[in-house]
Scaffold this active site. Structure first.
Site, PDB file in Angstrom:
ATOM      1  NE  ARG A  12       2.909  -9.542   4.089  1.00 38.12           N
ATOM      2  CZ  ARG A  12       1.969  -9.912   3.218  1.00 38.12           C
ATOM      3  NH1 ARG A  12       2.021  -9.461   1.969  1.00 38.12           N
ATOM      4  NH2 ARG A  12       0.981 -10.696   3.587  1.00 38.12           N
ATOM      5  CD  GLU A  46       2.067  -2.481   3.554  1.00 39.34           C
ATOM      6  OE1 GLU A  46       0.955  -3.004   3.753  1.00 39.34           O
ATOM      7  OE2 GLU A  46       2.849  -2.880   2.697  1.00 39.34           O
ATOM      8  CG  HIS A  55      -0.281  -4.591   0.697  1.00 39.74           C
ATOM      9  ND1 HIS A  55       0.389  -4.926   1.837  1.00 39.74           N
ATOM     10  CD2 HIS A  55      -0.503  -5.775   0.051  1.00 39.74           C
ATOM     11  CE1 HIS A  55       0.565  -6.236   1.901  1.00 39.74           C
ATOM     12  NE2 HIS A  55       0.028  -6.772   0.814  1.00 39.74           N
TER      13      HIS A  55
HETATM   14  C1  GLV Z   1      -1.431  -9.999   0.645  1.00 40.63           C
HETATM   15  O1  GLV Z   1      -0.418  -9.371   0.727  1.00 40.63           O
HETATM   16  C2  GLV Z   1      -1.541 -11.364   1.046  1.00 40.63           C
HETATM   17  O2  GLV Z   1      -0.617 -11.882   1.685  1.00 40.63           O
HETATM   18  O3  GLV Z   1      -2.566 -11.986   0.727  1.00 40.63           O
END
Ligand code: GLV
Length: 320
Positions: free
Chosen positions: A238, A267, A286
């Site tokens: 993150r 984001e 991401h």
């Molecule tokens: C993606 O970042 C998730 O947490 O699945």
């Protein structure tokens, strides 16, 4: 009465059909736009189940409007977008999708590490923009991966899977975690280190810890200053775990060599974000778990969690 479910983005139609067998389903239809907050605030009043993504903030003020919500099923392994404590106080079950995305996310983390070390994006751009004149001894030279030292911060499932990949590259693998993982140390030959020692000794530092108030800005100016000037930081966890302003400084003044980032504090990251102006940063939107197979499995698992909770069976992937 059939339970009412709201799904906050389009998910595979077979998964929607499965939920529809027993529930009344409404779904936000836009592919690229998250459900507006006002819509979610309205929908949450009258539903039994919420099927959501990490793009939705499921906070206390939203939950105050939920009159009969029983379950929040997050289609992600991370659940920092949900105020779990507020949900628990209201007796609402929260679930996530661990396990099914482990290998895919470890693949992406290793791919980003390789791409950053060997400057793949920069090299591809260089060729496409017509800059390639001749083979040259030090042109676009990067850092060796094979035999280097990898430091993993946060040794959960994904961290262990990343370590397996690193072992195939004969890397020395260090890790830092809240608790020692002695079995992983023995089976995978990992070495536990305090955070500072890991930062000082690693050629690659991969951030894989969950995001929480304790891990916010875990990697800041002091931590970056401990890293080798040839080191590469990879973050596929993150964005908020790394202090982005401090990272920009460290990358600009040569305190560290490069970074590979799949995640950002905010984001989608703005195209004019300072980190995106640096040639020694490889950035992705991401996509850690983004394979067709894995995203399908995540959608299915989130549906299973939701249905189990609505049936009153303890869902397997409950986080509260
Ligand atoms: C993606 O970042 C998730 O947490 O699945």
């Amino acid at each position: 009465m059939r339970p009412k479910v709201y799904i906050t983005r389009r998910i595979p139609s077979a998964v929607v059909a499965k939920i529809q067998e027993v529930c009344e389903v409404e779904m936000w239809q836009e592919e690229d736009i998250p459900v507006p907050r006002e819509v979610l605030e309205d929908k949450v009043k009258d539903i039994d189940g919420l099927y959501c993504l990490l793009t939705e903030s499921i906070d206390e003020s939203l939950l105050q409007r939920a009159n009969k919500l029983k379950v929040i099923s997050n289609m992600a392994v991370g659940f920092n977008n949900i105020d779990v404590e507020a949900a628990t106080q209201r007796g609402i079950i929260v679930t996530n999708t661990p396990g099914v995305l482990t290998e895919t996310t470890a693949d992406l983390t290793f791919a980003l590490l390789m791409a950053t070390a060997r400057r793949l994006v920069e090299a591809s751009d260089y060729l496409r923009e017509g800059s390639w004149k001749t083979w040259s001894p030090m042109l676009l030279t990067g850092q060796d991966v094979y035999g280097a030292t990898l430091g993993i911060i946060g040794l959960g499932r994904i961290g262990e899977s990343l370590a397996k990949r690193a072992k195939g590259f004969d890397m020395r693998v260090l890790y830092h975690n809240r608790s020692r993982k002695e079995q992983a140390e023995q089976v995978l030959g990992l070495e536990y280190k305090e955070l500072d020692a890991l930062l000082k000794q690693s050629d690659f530092v991969c951030v894989l810890t969950p995001y929480s108030p304790e891990t916010r800005n875990l990697i800041g100016e002091r931590e970056l200053s401990l890293m080798k000037s040839t080191a590469i930081l990879i973050n596929t966890a993150r964005g908020g775990i790394v202090d982005e302003a401090a990272l920009y400084q460290a990358l600009s003044n040569g305190a560290i060599w490069a970074a590979g980032l799949d995640v950002f504090e905010e984001e989608p990251v703005k195209p004019d974000h300072p980190l995106l102006t640096l040639p020694n940063v490889v950035t992705l939107p991401h996509i850690g778990s983004a394979s067709i197979q894995t995203r399908t499995k995540m959608a299915e698992l989130a549906a299973l969690n939701l249905l189990q909770a609505l049936r009153g069976e303890g869902p397997a992937h409950r986080v509260n």
